[in-house]
Design a protein around this motif. Structure first.
Motif, PDB file in Angstrom:
ATOM      1  N   LYS A  36       0.829  -1.209   0.000  1.00 51.59           N
ATOM      2  CA  LYS A  36       0.000   0.000   0.000  1.00 51.59           C
ATOM      3  C   LYS A  36       0.869   1.268   0.000  1.00 51.59           C
ATOM      4  O   LYS A  36       0.567   2.243  -0.680  1.00 51.59           O
ATOM      5  CB  LYS A  36      -0.928   0.005   1.214  1.00 51.59           C
ATOM      6  N   LYS A  37       1.937   1.226   0.784  1.00 45.74           N
ATOM      7  CA  LYS A  37       2.821   2.405   0.862  1.00 45.74           C
ATOM      8  C   LYS A  37       3.553   2.618  -0.452  1.00 45.74           C
ATOM      9  O   LYS A  37       3.724   3.767  -0.901  1.00 45.74           O
ATOM     10  CB  LYS A  37       3.840   2.215   1.990  1.00 45.74           C
ATOM     11  N   LEU A  38       3.980   1.556  -1.089  1.00 45.96           N
ATOM     12  CA  LEU A  38       4.660   1.670  -2.385  1.00 45.96           C
ATOM     13  C   LEU A  38       3.725   2.251  -3.440  1.00 45.96           C
ATOM     14  O   LEU A  38       4.141   3.038  -4.291  1.00 45.96           O
ATOM     15  CB  LEU A  38       5.186   0.303  -2.837  1.00 45.96           C
ATOM     16  N   ASP A  39       2.461   1.853  -3.385  1.00 43.93           N
ATOM     17  CA  ASP A  39       1.471   2.403  -4.316  1.00 43.93           C
ATOM     18  C   ASP A  39       1.186   3.867  -4.019  1.00 43.93           C
ATOM     19  O   ASP A  39       0.968   4.678  -4.928  1.00 43.93           O
ATOM     20  CB  ASP A  39       0.165   1.603  -4.236  1.00 43.93           C
TER      21      ASP A  39
ATOM     22  N   VAL B  71      11.894   5.593  -1.218  1.00 44.95           N
ATOM     23  CA  VAL B  71      10.506   5.090  -1.233  1.00 44.95           C
ATOM     24  C   VAL B  71      10.462   3.685  -0.629  1.00 44.95           C
ATOM     25  O   VAL B  71       9.575   3.366   0.178  1.00 44.95           O
ATOM     26  CB  VAL B  71       9.958   5.081  -2.676  1.00 44.95           C
ATOM     27  N   ALA B  72      11.434   2.849  -1.016  1.00 40.02           N
ATOM     28  CA  ALA B  72      11.494   1.487  -0.469  1.00 40.02           C
ATOM     29  C   ALA B  72      11.684   1.523   1.049  1.00 40.02           C
ATOM     30  O   ALA B  72      11.080   0.732   1.778  1.00 40.02           O
ATOM     31  CB  ALA B  72      12.640   0.719  -1.123  1.00 40.02           C
TER      32      ALA B  72
ATOM     33  N   GLU C  15       6.927   1.585   7.366  1.00 38.26           N
ATOM     34  CA  GLU C  15       5.516   1.331   7.673  1.00 38.26           C
ATOM     35  C   GLU C  15       5.317  -0.087   8.201  1.00 38.26           C
ATOM     36  O   GLU C  15       4.534  -0.319   9.127  1.00 38.26           O
ATOM     37  CB  GLU C  15       4.665   1.550   6.422  1.00 38.26           C
ATOM     38  N   ALA C  16       6.048  -1.027   7.612  1.00 34.66           N
ATOM     39  CA  ALA C  16       5.947  -2.421   8.065  1.00 34.66           C
ATOM     40  C   ALA C  16       6.514  -2.560   9.476  1.00 34.66           C
ATOM     41  O   ALA C  16       5.952  -3.274  10.317  1.00 34.66           O
ATOM     42  CB  ALA C  16       6.688  -3.339   7.099  1.00 34.66           C
TER      43      ALA C  16
ATOM     44  N   TYR D  32      10.198  -7.058  -5.293  1.00 30.85           N
ATOM     45  CA  TYR D  32      10.608  -7.482  -6.634  1.00 30.85           C
ATOM     46  C   TYR D  32       9.609  -7.000  -7.683  1.00 30.85           C
ATOM     47  O   TYR D  32       9.987  -6.449  -8.717  1.00 30.85           O
ATOM     48  CB  TYR D  32      10.742  -8.999  -6.701  1.00 30.85           C
ATOM     49  N   ASP D  33       8.327  -7.193  -7.390  1.00 32.57           N
ATOM     50  CA  ASP D  33       7.269  -6.780  -8.313  1.00 32.57           C
ATOM     51  C   ASP D  33       7.292  -5.257  -8.516  1.00 32.57           C
ATOM     52  O   ASP D  33       7.174  -4.762  -9.635  1.00 32.57           O
ATOM     53  CB  ASP D  33       5.916  -7.214  -7.768  1.00 32.57           C
ATOM     54  N   TRP D  34       7.440  -4.543  -7.417  1.00 26.99           N
ATOM     55  CA  TRP D  34       7.504  -3.068  -7.480  1.00 26.99           C
ATOM     56  C   TRP D  34       8.732  -2.602  -8.262  1.00 26.99           C
ATOM     57  O   TRP D  34       8.651  -1.673  -9.070  1.00 26.99           O
ATOM     58  CB  TRP D  34       7.542  -2.510  -6.065  1.00 26.99           C
TER      59      TRP D  34
END
Length: 264
Positions: free
Chosen positions: A36-39, A55-56, A62-63, A230-232
């Motif tokens: 959610k934070k990455l989005d 950003v990462a 947040e986690a 990885y997806d991000w």
């Protein structure tokens, strides 16, 4: 809850669904929080890598907050932060000095150019006056029937000199234009490099202050599914390995680069 710990919760959950534990829930929440934070923190593909890393880090924070991964603040934390701030202050000062140097170089080049052009133009005016004198002398000699070979040669010589000086002025102006454009480009490139350096240092300080009370490595190592990063990273053109340590890269080497996150 009194006398309730993760082991008790895991035993209860295992009765509901085989394999479900408290850690699974924490991993699920941590990973969803990161996603959610990455989005939320939109980042362009063309953005510099230090912005993507920031950003990462913010998503990782947040986690850590969600999982309450508190830490004991190191004794040297304040001094370390102050050193970073001092270096940032020095970079800002240096950036201003760099711009002033380029501005002065441009001014010096403009001044020297004007001086040289004035010198050439003065020479042309002097040669034009002498040319008029030679042309008058030619008319007088022709009227008096005297030889004109010498004065004609002097006239041709002055015309050639005037032409040569004009060509030098033109060449000088073109060369000066190229030099000024090069200096301005150098000034802008220097500004962009300094700006990137300042922004990178500022983000590092911001991350250090925001993560002061939290241990991000705990969530990154044990509670965040690496496939979310990885997806991000594929979406924003960033190598996920740049955010993971060598040991974590080896730990998560099982990530299949040929398959998207949802197929795992």
């Amino acid at each position: 809850f009194d006398e309730v710990n993760s082991s008790v919760v895991s035993e209860f959950l295992d009765e509901v669904m085989k394999g479900i534990t408290a850690k699974v829930f924490r991993t699920c929440h941590a990973t969803e929080t990161v996603g959610k934070k990455l989005d939320q923190l939109k980042i362009d593909k063309n953005a510099p890598e230090y912005q993507k890393k920031h950003v990462a880090t913010m998503a990782n924070l947040e986690a850590a907050i969600t999982c309450n991964h508190k830490r004991t603040i190191p004794k040297t934390w304040a001094q370390s932060l102050q050193r970073q701030k001092d270096r940032l202050k020095e970079r800002k000062k240096k950036a201003k000095e760099n711009q002033k140097k380029y501005t002065q170089r441009i001014k010096d080049a403009e001044r020297k150019h004007k001086e040289m052009i004035l010198k050439y133009e003065t020479k042309i005016l002097s040669d034009q006056e002498k040319l008029k004198e030679h042309q008058k002398d030619l008319k007088d000699r022709e009227a008096q029937g005297k030889t004109t070979k010498g004065v004609k040669n002097r006239i041709l010589s002055k015309k050639k000199a005037i032409k040569t000086t004009r060509e030098r002025i033109k060449k000088r102006k073109n060369k000066h234009k190229e030099r000024i454009e090069k200096l301005k480009a150098g000034k802008e490139n220097r500004r962009l490099r300094d700006q990137a350096s300042i922004e990178k240092a500022s983000l590092q300080i911001e991350a250090k202050e925001l993560t002061k009370d939290y241990n991000l490595n705990t969530s990154l190592k044990s509670y965040i599914d690496p496939r979310i990063y990885y997806d991000w990273s594929k979406k924003v053109d960033y190598d996920w390995r740049r955010y993971y340590s060598k040991s974590l890269q080896r730990k998560y080497s099982w990530i299949d680069p040929e398959k998207p996150l949802e197929e795992k």
